[in-house]
Design an enzyme around this catalytic site. Sequence first.
Site, PDB file in Angstrom:
ATOM      1  N   GLU A  16     -33.343  -4.276 -10.032  1.00 51.10           N
ATOM      2  CA  GLU A  16     -33.198  -4.422 -11.481  1.00 51.10           C
ATOM      3  C   GLU A  16     -33.533  -5.857 -11.870  1.00 51.10           C
ATOM      4  OE1 GLU A  16     -29.656  -3.039 -14.049  1.00 51.10           O
ATOM      5  OE2 GLU A  16     -29.481  -5.238 -14.067  1.00 51.10           O
ATOM      6  N   ALA A 126     -24.394   8.251 -24.380  1.00 50.50           N
ATOM      7  CA  ALA A 126     -25.683   8.381 -23.708  1.00 50.50           C
ATOM      8  C   ALA A 126     -26.128   9.836 -23.635  1.00 50.50           C
ATOM      9  CB  ALA A 126     -25.606   7.779 -22.308  1.00 50.50           C
TER      10      ALA A 126
END
Length: 285
Positions: A16, A126
């Site tokens: 990431e 989400a």
Amino acid sequence: MINDLLSKSKITISFEVFPPKKEEDFQSVFATLDSLAELKPDFMSCTYGAGGSKPKRTVEIASYIQNKLNIDTIAHMTCVGFKKEDLESNCELLKKEGISNVLALRGDRPQYMTDEQFNGREFFYATDMVKYLKENTSFQIAGACYPEKHYEADSFEIDLKHLKEKTDAGVSFLISQMFFSNEYFYRFVDKARDAGINVPVCAGIMPITSTKQIGTSVTLSGSSVPKELSDIIANHGDDPDDMRKAGIDYAIRQILDLKAHGVDGVHIYTMNRIKTMKELMGAIG
């Protein structure tokens, strides 16, 4: 497609990265990406800024990874500050750049957002965004999971129930929040499988190289700190070099244990730190 990588027997190693906070630092991120690419991750993800404040920068970085470095990429996408037209606009930007993987997140509430705006948002969770993306786009959708439970969830069981709803809505693989005890991750995966969550799960690992970092990480993630890591901080926290070495060694041992247990993948929160990642990747093979 990343899901194809995760369906193979090989354990994936992925990174990431994030857009620099300061605009004047943005151009330097591409040299960082070049160096990280030399470590040959299976894929890379790029975060948003706080509260989804830098979506175009996320697209720019994700495009560079995908199209210049030829590494599969995931663009993070938060919905807490988004209206549908914002989401659609961001999807178009990603589509134009040939990016086909997104990580659907609720995201943290931006500081500028009033209670009225927060309570009136179009995507509350989400899962709401996952449903919309599944119905209106062709993206492969990843989701987040929490080995110890989301810090806002009333219980581990309730959090797992919501995760099942999210995967049923269209999430094809999961990336976990950082954790510092592998036992929590193994327990989580076992419970998830028992609950009918059968998508691949990548274990999120962050090398802790300073005492300040552990305080920030725990605050943001809700992850607990095991005694072994607490002892490292107590014994080495006053010496930056020793703390850095001990923190990297701890992450290395975590990853080697995860690989020995045959996890689907390991997703490393790089913090854009090239030297740390070179040392870590050299050790894990």
